[in-house]
Write a protein that holds these residues in place. Structure first.
Motif, mmCIF file in Angstrom:
data_model
loop_
_atom_site.group_PDB
_atom_site.id
_atom_site.type_symbol
_atom_site.label_atom_id
_atom_site.label_comp_id
_atom_site.label_asym_id
_atom_site.label_seq_id
_atom_site.Cartn_x
_atom_site.Cartn_y
_atom_site.Cartn_z
ATOM 1 N N TRP A 1 0.816 -1.217 0.000
ATOM 2 C CA TRP A 1 0.000 0.000 0.000
ATOM 3 C C TRP A 1 0.845 1.260 0.000
ATOM 4 O O TRP A 1 0.411 2.292 -0.515
ATOM 5 C CB TRP A 1 -0.907 0.026 1.236
ATOM 6 N N ASP A 2 2.026 1.188 0.616
ATOM 7 C CA ASP A 2 2.843 2.386 0.803
ATOM 8 C C ASP A 2 4.091 2.397 -0.075
ATOM 9 O O ASP A 2 5.032 3.148 0.189
ATOM 10 C CB ASP A 2 3.248 2.511 2.278
ATOM 11 N N LYS B 1 3.082 4.290 -5.232
ATOM 12 C CA LYS B 1 1.684 4.510 -4.846
ATOM 13 C C LYS B 1 1.489 5.869 -4.175
ATOM 14 O O LYS B 1 0.380 6.193 -3.742
ATOM 15 C CB LYS B 1 1.217 3.416 -3.862
ATOM 16 N N ARG C 1 1.711 8.023 -7.995
ATOM 17 C CA ARG C 1 0.283 7.733 -8.233
ATOM 18 C C ARG C 1 -0.537 9.008 -8.314
ATOM 19 O O ARG C 1 -1.481 9.099 -9.113
ATOM 20 C CB ARG C 1 -0.276 6.826 -7.122
ATOM 21 N N ASN D 1 -1.130 7.102 -0.627
ATOM 22 C CA ASN D 1 -0.742 5.712 -0.744
ATOM 23 C C ASN D 1 -1.742 5.017 -1.667
ATOM 24 O O ASN D 1 -2.471 5.686 -2.400
ATOM 25 C CB ASN D 1 -0.654 5.046 0.638
ATOM 26 N N LYS D 2 -1.806 3.706 -1.596
ATOM 27 C CA LYS D 2 -2.693 2.973 -2.505
ATOM 28 C C LYS D 2 -4.164 3.185 -2.179
ATOM 29 O O LYS D 2 -5.036 2.986 -3.033
ATOM 30 C CB LYS D 2 -2.361 1.486 -2.447
ATOM 31 N N THR D 3 -4.475 3.604 -0.934
ATOM 32 C CA THR D 3 -5.878 3.718 -0.526
ATOM 33 C C THR D 3 -6.459 5.098 -0.796
ATOM 34 O O THR D 3 -7.560 5.221 -1.313
ATOM 35 C CB THR D 3 -6.026 3.383 0.968
ATOM 36 N N ASN E 1 -9.028 6.281 -3.542
ATOM 37 C CA ASN E 1 -8.505 5.594 -4.713
ATOM 38 C C ASN E 1 -9.486 4.479 -5.072
ATOM 39 O O ASN E 1 -9.303 3.312 -4.730
ATOM 40 C CB ASN E 1 -7.119 5.013 -4.415
#
Length: 204
Positions: A76-77, A81, A86, A128-130, A158
């Motif tokens: 995720w981090d 990302k 991202r 991050n990815k979230t 996201n």
């Protein structure tokens, strides 16, 4: 204390100029007895000294440790990302008068990066990815005549995964993280300016 979203959206913050595509997720207030209109920099300094995330109580540190461990395991981090990969940093949207005010010298042990800092308003961000998240700190007159600190958390999900993630951690934010943060930041304000006790010297 938790506040309605309008406690943030109805005030003339500069952040409204650049974050219309972010959702106001949480708004929280912190009591700062005796604070005046020009004391926001002093509050930020107090938070950096006594209110950092690294000094949170064990339950909060445990939650963050679990989150960072999961982030490392699930990617995720990962750098691809985050900010500049991202998503684009909010700094890239700022006019010149704000872009020069960013200050990353006092991150308090968090992954947040400074966006800008004014006499009554400060913004930090992480991605991050979230989610892409903004932490907005503002300085406003309180009901008792003193000024108080307010924190607004703004997010851009996201996709569905980001929306699901924020819903999943909501109980932890409201029941553990924010109450602990309130106690810590309010104590940091009460303790600011007090002399640090001298360590006892060696006995003869």
């Amino acid at each position: 204390m938790r506040l309605p979203r309008t406690a943030h959206t109805d005030r003339p913050w500069r952040i409204h100029e650049f974050a219309r595509d972010f959702r106001v997720e949480d708004v929280w207030s912190f009591r700062t007895p005796g604070a005046g209109p020009d004391d926001f920099p002093e509050m930020l300094a107090a938070m950096r000294t006594g209110g950092s995330f690294a000094k949170q109580p064990p339950p909060v540190r445990f939650l963050f440790a679990v989150r960072w461990k999961l982030g490392a395991l699930l990617g995720w981090d990962d750098p691809d990302k985050g900010l500049g990969t991202r998503v684009t940093s909010l700094r890239d949207r700022l006019p010149h008068d704000l872009s020069e005010t960013a200050d990353d010298s006092g991150s308090g042990g968090t992954p947040f990066s400074s966006v800008y800092e004014l006499g009554d308003e400060s913004v930090r961000e992480l991605a991050n990815k979230t989610v892409h998240t903004l932490m907005h700190l503002g300085w406003v007159p309180g009901a008792d005549g003193d000024h108080e600190l307010r924190m607004a958390v703004l997010v851009k999900y996201n996709g569905r995964f980001g929306r699901f993630y924020m819903g999943l951690i909501a109980p932890f934010r409201y029941l553990i993280v924010y109450p602990a943060l309130t106690r810590q930041w309010e104590r940091a304000w009460r303790d600011h300016g007090r002399p640090v006790p001298k360590a006892a010297g060696p006995r003869s």
